[in-house]
Design a protein around this motif. Structure first.
Motif, PDB file in Angstrom:
ATOM      1  N   PHE A 193       0.818  -1.219   0.000  1.00  0.00           N
ATOM      2  CA  PHE A 193       0.000   0.000   0.000  1.00  0.00           C
ATOM      3  C   PHE A 193       0.850   1.267   0.000  1.00  0.00           C
ATOM      4  O   PHE A 193       0.319   2.370  -0.042  1.00  0.00           O
ATOM      5  N   THR A 194       2.170   1.120   0.041  1.00  0.00           N
ATOM      6  CA  THR A 194       3.054   2.290  -0.025  1.00  0.00           C
ATOM      7  C   THR A 194       3.679   2.454  -1.406  1.00  0.00           C
ATOM      8  O   THR A 194       4.538   3.296  -1.604  1.00  0.00           O
ATOM      9  N   GLU A 195       3.225   1.642  -2.352  1.00  0.00           N
ATOM     10  CA  GLU A 195       3.843   1.631  -3.684  1.00  0.00           C
ATOM     11  C   GLU A 195       3.816   3.004  -4.341  1.00  0.00           C
ATOM     12  O   GLU A 195       4.734   3.384  -5.063  1.00  0.00           O
ATOM     13  N   GLU A 196       2.755   3.776  -4.096  1.00  0.00           N
ATOM     14  CA  GLU A 196       2.604   5.071  -4.763  1.00  0.00           C
ATOM     15  C   GLU A 196       3.250   6.220  -3.985  1.00  0.00           C
ATOM     16  O   GLU A 196       3.225   7.364  -4.440  1.00  0.00           O
ATOM     17  N   ILE A 197       3.826   5.922  -2.824  1.00  0.00           N
ATOM     18  CA  ILE A 197       4.510   6.959  -2.049  1.00  0.00           C
ATOM     19  C   ILE A 197       5.922   7.116  -2.599  1.00  0.00           C
ATOM     20  O   ILE A 197       6.689   6.157  -2.643  1.00  0.00           O
ATOM     21  N   GLU A 198       6.264   8.324  -3.011  1.00  0.00           N
ATOM     22  CA  GLU A 198       7.569   8.554  -3.643  1.00  0.00           C
ATOM     23  C   GLU A 198       8.720   8.275  -2.688  1.00  0.00           C
ATOM     24  O   GLU A 198       9.715   7.655  -3.040  1.00  0.00           O
ATOM     25  N   SER A 199       8.610   8.750  -1.461  1.00  0.00           N
ATOM     26  CA  SER A 199       9.648   8.528  -0.460  1.00  0.00           C
ATOM     27  C   SER A 199       8.964   8.140   0.847  1.00  0.00           C
ATOM     28  O   SER A 199       8.335   8.980   1.490  1.00  0.00           O
ATOM     29  N   ILE A 200       9.061   6.873   1.220  1.00  0.00           N
ATOM     30  CA  ILE A 200       8.301   6.411   2.377  1.00  0.00           C
ATOM     31  C   ILE A 200       8.949   6.855   3.676  1.00  0.00           C
ATOM     32  O   ILE A 200      10.158   7.079   3.753  1.00  0.00           O
ATOM     33  N   SER A 201       8.128   6.968   4.689  1.00  0.00           N
ATOM     34  CA  SER A 201       8.581   7.238   6.054  1.00  0.00           C
ATOM     35  C   SER A 201       7.634   6.515   6.992  1.00  0.00           C
ATOM     36  O   SER A 201       6.541   6.086   6.595  1.00  0.00           O
ATOM     37  N   TYR A 202       8.040   6.371   8.225  1.00  0.00           N
ATOM     38  CA  TYR A 202       7.224   5.692   9.230  1.00  0.00           C
ATOM     39  C   TYR A 202       5.855   6.350   9.340  1.00  0.00           C
ATOM     40  O   TYR A 202       4.816   5.687   9.291  1.00  0.00           O
ATOM     41  N   ARG A 203       5.831   7.672   9.453  1.00  0.00           N
ATOM     42  CA  ARG A 203       4.556   8.375   9.606  1.00  0.00           C
ATOM     43  C   ARG A 203       3.678   8.232   8.365  1.00  0.00           C
ATOM     44  O   ARG A 203       2.461   8.020   8.483  1.00  0.00           O
ATOM     45  N   LYS A 204       4.267   8.317   7.177  1.00  0.00           N
ATOM     46  CA  LYS A 204       3.484   8.151   5.946  1.00  0.00           C
ATOM     47  C   LYS A 204       2.878   6.754   5.862  1.00  0.00           C
ATOM     48  O   LYS A 204       1.749   6.578   5.406  1.00  0.00           O
ATOM     49  N   VAL A 205       3.646   5.753   6.283  1.00  0.00           N
ATOM     50  CA  VAL A 205       3.146   4.376   6.282  1.00  0.00           C
ATOM     51  C   VAL A 205       1.928   4.255   7.199  1.00  0.00           C
ATOM     52  O   VAL A 205       0.905   3.672   6.836  1.00  0.00           O
ATOM     53  N   LEU A 206       2.024   4.814   8.405  1.00  0.00           N
ATOM     54  CA  LEU A 206       0.923   4.736   9.355  1.00  0.00           C
ATOM     55  C   LEU A 206      -0.321   5.449   8.819  1.00  0.00           C
ATOM     56  O   LEU A 206      -1.439   4.943   8.943  1.00  0.00           O
ATOM     57  N   ILE A 207      -0.116   6.617   8.225  1.00  0.00           N
ATOM     58  CA  ILE A 207      -1.249   7.377   7.689  1.00  0.00           C
ATOM     59  C   ILE A 207      -1.903   6.620   6.539  1.00  0.00           C
ATOM     60  O   ILE A 207      -3.138   6.554   6.438  1.00  0.00           O
ATOM     61  N   ASN A 208      -1.104   6.010   5.670  1.00  0.00           N
ATOM     62  CA  ASN A 208      -1.653   5.260   4.535  1.00  0.00           C
ATOM     63  C   ASN A 208      -2.283   3.942   4.965  1.00  0.00           C
ATOM     64  O   ASN A 208      -3.053   3.350   4.207  1.00  0.00           O
ATOM     65  N   ALA A 209      -1.951   3.476   6.175  1.00  0.00           N
ATOM     66  CA  ALA A 209      -2.533   2.226   6.672  1.00  0.00           C
ATOM     67  C   ALA A 209      -3.897   2.442   7.330  1.00  0.00           C
ATOM     68  O   ALA A 209      -4.572   1.468   7.675  1.00  0.00           O
ATOM     69  N   LYS A 210      -4.315   3.692   7.492  1.00  0.00           N
ATOM     70  CA  LYS A 210      -5.594   3.978   8.133  1.00  0.00           C
ATOM     71  C   LYS A 210      -6.731   3.313   7.348  1.00  0.00           C
ATOM     72  O   LYS A 210      -6.798   3.414   6.133  1.00  0.00           O
ATOM     73  N   GLY A 211      -7.591   2.608   8.067  1.00  0.00           N
ATOM     74  CA  GLY A 211      -8.727   1.954   7.432  1.00  0.00           C
ATOM     75  C   GLY A 211      -8.437   0.576   6.868  1.00  0.00           C
ATOM     76  O   GLY A 211      -9.336  -0.086   6.368  1.00  0.00           O
ATOM     77  N   ILE A 212      -7.172   0.133   6.937  1.00  0.00           N
ATOM     78  CA  ILE A 212      -6.795  -1.193   6.460  1.00  0.00           C
ATOM     79  C   ILE A 212      -6.700  -2.139   7.652  1.00  0.00           C
ATOM     80  O   ILE A 212      -6.102  -1.788   8.677  1.00  0.00           O
ATOM     81  N   PHE A 213      -7.268  -3.331   7.534  1.00  0.00           N
ATOM     82  CA  PHE A 213      -7.201  -4.302   8.625  1.00  0.00           C
ATOM     83  C   PHE A 213      -5.769  -4.807   8.742  1.00  0.00           C
ATOM     84  O   PHE A 213      -5.217  -5.368   7.809  1.00  0.00           O
ATOM     85  N   ILE A 214      -5.156  -4.575   9.898  1.00  0.00           N
ATOM     86  CA  ILE A 214      -3.754  -4.925  10.085  1.00  0.00           C
ATOM     87  C   ILE A 214      -3.534  -5.619  11.429  1.00  0.00           C
ATOM     88  O   ILE A 214      -4.380  -5.572  12.324  1.00  0.00           O
ATOM     89  N   GLU A 215      -2.389  -6.253  11.538  1.00  0.00           N
ATOM     90  CA  GLU A 215      -1.908  -6.784  12.802  1.00  0.00           C
ATOM     91  C   GLU A 215      -0.673  -5.984  13.167  1.00  0.00           C
ATOM     92  O   GLU A 215       0.218  -5.795  12.328  1.00  0.00           O
ATOM     93  N   ILE A 216      -0.619  -5.484  14.390  1.00  0.00           N
ATOM     94  CA  ILE A 216       0.543  -4.715  14.822  1.00  0.00           C
ATOM     95  C   ILE A 216       1.156  -5.364  16.062  1.00  0.00           C
ATOM     96  O   ILE A 216       0.452  -5.934  16.890  1.00  0.00           O
ATOM     97  N   TYR A 217       2.462  -5.268  16.128  1.00  0.00           N
ATOM     98  CA  TYR A 217       3.202  -5.774  17.285  1.00  0.00           C
ATOM     99  C   TYR A 217       3.862  -4.602  17.982  1.00  0.00           C
ATOM    100  O   TYR A 217       4.403  -3.708  17.335  1.00  0.00           O
ATOM    101  N   VAL A 218       3.818  -4.639  19.302  1.00  0.00           N
ATOM    102  CA  VAL A 218       4.525  -3.623  20.068  1.00  0.00           C
ATOM    103  C   VAL A 218       5.565  -4.321  20.931  1.00  0.00           C
ATOM    104  O   VAL A 218       5.518  -5.537  21.128  1.00  0.00           O
ATOM    105  N   THR A 219       6.527  -3.570  21.414  1.00  0.00           N
ATOM    106  CA  THR A 219       7.579  -4.159  22.237  1.00  0.00           C
ATOM    107  C   THR A 219       6.955  -4.854  23.433  1.00  0.00           C
ATOM    108  O   THR A 219       5.974  -4.395  24.001  1.00  0.00           O
ATOM    109  N   GLY A 220       7.548  -5.976  23.798  1.00  0.00           N
ATOM    110  CA  GLY A 220       6.961  -6.805  24.832  1.00  0.00           C
ATOM    111  C   GLY A 220       6.152  -7.942  24.237  1.00  0.00           C
ATOM    112  O   GLY A 220       5.463  -8.677  24.940  1.00  0.00           O
ATOM    113  N   ASN A 221       6.251  -8.099  22.888  1.00  0.00           N
ATOM    114  CA  ASN A 221       5.563  -9.167  22.172  1.00  0.00           C
ATOM    115  C   ASN A 221       4.052  -9.133  22.368  1.00  0.00           C
ATOM    116  O   ASN A 221       3.397 -10.158  22.548  1.00  0.00           O
ATOM    117  N   ILE A 222       3.492  -7.923  22.352  1.00  0.00           N
ATOM    118  CA  ILE A 222       2.048  -7.742  22.404  1.00  0.00           C
ATOM    119  C   ILE A 222       1.559  -7.475  20.988  1.00  0.00           C
ATOM    120  O   ILE A 222       2.147  -6.667  20.271  1.00  0.00           O
TER     121      ILE A 222
END
Length: 222
Positions: free
Chosen positions: A71-100
């Motif tokens: 979903f970042t294919e059309e982003i010219e220069s990706i960044s962490y924040r751009k990835v998060l913004i483009n992921a809005k509304g997409i069903f995802i699995e996220i991991y946080v430190t502590g293996n949660i």
């Protein structure tokens, strides 16, 4: 880490911790995040948590190129924040430190945290520096096979503060669960938060103090 760009399209190993090792094709690389394809899913990994990157030596386990775009294919220069913004509304699995891990949708991306909706935990606040990686599900997959009518991805009448500390101040006087609620020392009544220090009253009435910058997730009991 600009020389990492020479590994684009190649099969690599990415080590995040002693237990977390990813194998896949390097699809994209930005200033603070990379995109890996493991043969089935795209994995978005902030560089903050990466310990090492190297060419894979597993010649007998070749991973084919993806047949669909990230979903970042059309982003010219990706960044962490751009990835998060483009992921809005997409069903995802996220991991946080502590293996949660949490399954659901990103609702909003603020200064130092994101707002996540989980059908199980409802609204969750996750500090940006504690997200280890995220993986989108296929487009035809919905959480727990729930019907869209029972899945309020965009809860109404909710406003969020720009920083996590400001948001936590709104929860003073409420019961909260930190880091998934697995540790009884991180479940209780949020009395006060000030100068990065959280005052929490746990079940037995004892008061404990937690450093906010060590908190990995926050949600309210249902």
């Amino acid at each position: 880490m600009s020389n990492v760009m020479t590994l684009l399209g190649k099969q690599i190993e990415v080590q995040i911790s002693r237990k977390d090792l990813f194998e896949g094709l390097l699809i994209d690389f930005g200033q603070d995040i990379l995109v890996l394809f493991n043969g089935q899913h795209f994995i978005y990994i902030p560089l903050l948590h990466i310990h090492s990157i190297k060419l894979s030596d597993k010649k007998d386990q070749i991973i084919d190129s993806p047949t669909e775009q990230s979903f970042t294919e059309e982003i010219e220069s990706i960044s962490y924040r751009k990835v998060l913004i483009n992921a809005k509304g997409i069903f995802i699995e996220i991991y946080v430190t502590g293996n949660i891990s949490f399954h659901g949708y990103i609702l909003n991306v603020l200064n130092d945290y994101l707002v996540f909706y989980s059908p199980v935990y409802k609204i969750i606040f996750i500090p940006l520096n504690h997200l280890k990686w995220l993986t989108p599900y296929n487009h035809n997959v919905t959480p727990y096979t729930l019907d869209n009518k029972t899945l309020p991805v965009k809860p109404s009448n909710i406003t969020f503060s720009r920083t996590l500390e400001e948001q936590l101040k709104k929860l003073e006087g409420e019961l909260v669960l930190f880091d998934g609620g697995k540790d009884p020392m991180k479940v209780g009544l949020l009395k006060k938060i000030e100068n990065n220090l959280i005052e929490l009253v746990i079940a037995n009435g004892e008061t404990v103090f937690l450093k906010q910058n060590h908190i990995k997730s926050v949600h309210l009991p249902q």
